[in-house]
Design an enzyme around this catalytic site. Structure first.
Site, short mmCIF file in Angstrom:
data_model
loop_
_atom_site.label_atom_id
_atom_site.label_comp_id
_atom_site.label_asym_id
_atom_site.label_seq_id
_atom_site.Cartn_x
_atom_site.Cartn_y
_atom_site.Cartn_z
CE LYS A 150 7.17 -4.18 7.80
NZ LYS A 150 8.25 -4.41 6.81
CG ASP A 195 14.00 -3.05 -0.08
OD1 ASP A 195 14.41 -2.25 -0.94
OD2 ASP A 195 12.85 -3.00 0.38
CG LEU A 213 5.36 -4.60 0.60
CD1 LEU A 213 5.97 -5.94 0.97
CD2 LEU A 213 4.52 -4.72 -0.66
N GLY A 214 3.47 -1.46 3.56
CA GLY A 214 2.80 -1.11 4.80
C GLY A 214 3.34 0.19 5.34
CD GLN A 215 -0.03 3.96 7.07
OE1 GLN A 215 -0.12 4.29 5.90
NE2 GLN A 215 -0.78 4.51 8.02
CB ALA A 263 8.26 5.22 7.52
CB ALA A 264 3.50 5.77 4.45
CB ALA A 265 7.51 1.89 2.73
#
Length: 442
Positions: free
Chosen positions: A150, A282, A133-135, A129-131
């Site tokens: 992460k 979140d 603030l980080g992946q 996953a890549a979101a």
């Protein structure tokens, strides 16, 4: 970090980011205005078309940080977007453009003292996953345990600070122009919480605390933190099997499975809040994992919000009175929560009572069908009809994250579309506070 040596990193510089958002605003804003006019005339069911949604995903996904978090929030609103457009925007929840393997290796080496191939027995450079603030990368520890790692984007702290400076300037301008619209305290709360998410050591601590907060709820699961492989910019957690909520919901789950997961989401939101005074703030669908054993896994703990005892206690009493169908002192309890009003008491009470009446439908009506739920729409209309008066009813700053969590819960429940005895689910939550309370709720 003044400039990017790798074009997969978030663009840097306050004015560069402002310029990108300004261009996106012009492109998307013109379509929203055009479709708003069509909606008023009885056409155009959506405010945003697929082309504008693709532009949002491309730009906000590249920018990451606070800008991308905004896109994640937009993607959850079922009343503003068609399913097709929501599906496009849902890519922002955990499928942003990834950074290069070289950048990932550099951050891991700087943080753990060794490149990924030496720090872990196995390390996949293809991100899970890549979101914002980080992946996240799949890996295996030296002892054979599968984990999720992460890795924070280089330069994201500066990107976040620049985004928040830009938004803060707008908030300050509006606040100076109108005392009634002074949102400084709420922006400060939101800003502080977002910036705290950059510290992965803090997130590791919050994850361990949240695991204790849901310990009584055996159908929920928080992954173990791997402290030996966690630092300020790298966080390693036990890898959970299953599908994220956003991927699970498109597999055509049965009505029974939909109800089970909806029940778990309610318990995951209100259980820790009432039992431990904290909430997962979140709640986008990429942060929940439907596990093969029937449990709901919780992910991403950077935005766990801890509340004051006063806020929790007053909300707890309000909730229990609502579940008992008792007449409550709405204004008195609201003031105990921390609300202030500049309206006559009768007017303020009327406004707040209507909010509670709309939001509390699933707590009174059974069965309740979230597929046709109109709570969000009706609340939005209530605020719009009474906007001048609502500006004189001010919640405490800490309520910002509570509303973010409960608003996200409502949107997730609408996404799942379950139907059933949700009053019974809320009564289960009440029993956590009052063991042995009668299930009738009377």
């Amino acid at each position: 970090m003044g400039s990017n040596s790798d074009d997969t990193l978030p663009p840097q510089g306050r004015f560069t980011r402002m310029r990108k958002l300004a261009g996106l605003s012009m492109q998307v804003g013109s379509e929203v205005l055009k479709n708003s006019a069509k909606r008023l005339a009885g056409g155009a069911p959506e405010l945003l078309g697929k082309g504008a949604a693709e532009a949002l995903v491309s730009t906000l996904g590249e920018m990451k940080g606070a800008a991308m978090k905004l896109g994640q929030a937009i993607s959850m609103d079922p009343d503003l977007l068609t399913p097709e457009v929501r599906q496009v925007l849902a890519r922002l929840q955990n499928q942003a453009p990834a950074m290069s393997p070289a950048q990932v290796s550099r951050v891991v080496r700087e943080e753990l003292g060794a490149p990924p191939e030496k720090a872990f027995r196995e390390f996949s450079h293809e991100p899970l996953a890549a979101a914002s603030l980080g992946q996240v990368h799949r890996a295996v520890l030296p002892d054979g345990r599968p984990v999720a790692v992460k890795v924070q984007y280089p330069g994201i702290a500066d990107s976040m600070a620049h985004d928040l400076q830009n938004v803060g300037m707008l908030v300050k301008t509006v606040s100076k122009a109108s005392k009634l619209m002074d949102g400084s305290a709420y922006f400060q709360e939101f800003r502080d919480e977002l910036l705290l998410e950059l510290d992965y050591r803090r997130e590791a601590s919050l994850a361990q605390g949240f695991k204790q907060s849901v310990a009584k709820l055996s159908d929920l699961y928080v992954p173990e933190v791997i402290s030996s492989h966690s630092t300020g910019r790298v966080l390693t957690l036990e890898l959970l099997p299953g599908l994220t909520l956003k991927d699970w919901v498109v597999t055509s789950p049965s009505p029974e499975a939909r109800f089970r997961v909806a029940r778990q989401l309610i318990r995951a939101t209100y259980g820790p809040f009432f039992l431990a005074g904290e909430i997962h703030a979140d709640p986008h669908p990429g942060n929940f994992m439907v596990m093969p054993d029937g449990r709901l896994g919780l992910l991403d703990f950077g935005s766990i919000k801890r509340f004051t005892p006063r806020f929790v206690d007053a909300n707890q009493r309000m909730f229990l009175q609502a579940m008992r169908l008792e007449t409550m002192d709405v204004l008195g309890l609201s003031r105990e929560v921390g609300f202030t009003t500049e309206l006559p008491d009768a007017e303020a009470e009327e406004l707040i009572r209507e909010i509670l009446h709309i939001a509390g439908r699933p707590m009174r009506v059974t069965p309740y069908d979230y597929a046709t739920c109109e709570i969000t729409r009706d609340l939005r209309n209530h605020f719009a009809r009474n906007a001048p008066r609502f500006l004189k009813v001010k919640p405490p700053a800490e309520a910002v994250m509570f509303f973010r969590a409960t608003g996200g819960l409502a949107q997730n429940l609408r996404l799942i579309g379950a139907s059933g005895d949700f009053r019974g689910v809320y009564l289960e939550v009440a029993e956590l506070l009052e063991p042995g309370a009668p299930r009738s709720g009377a």
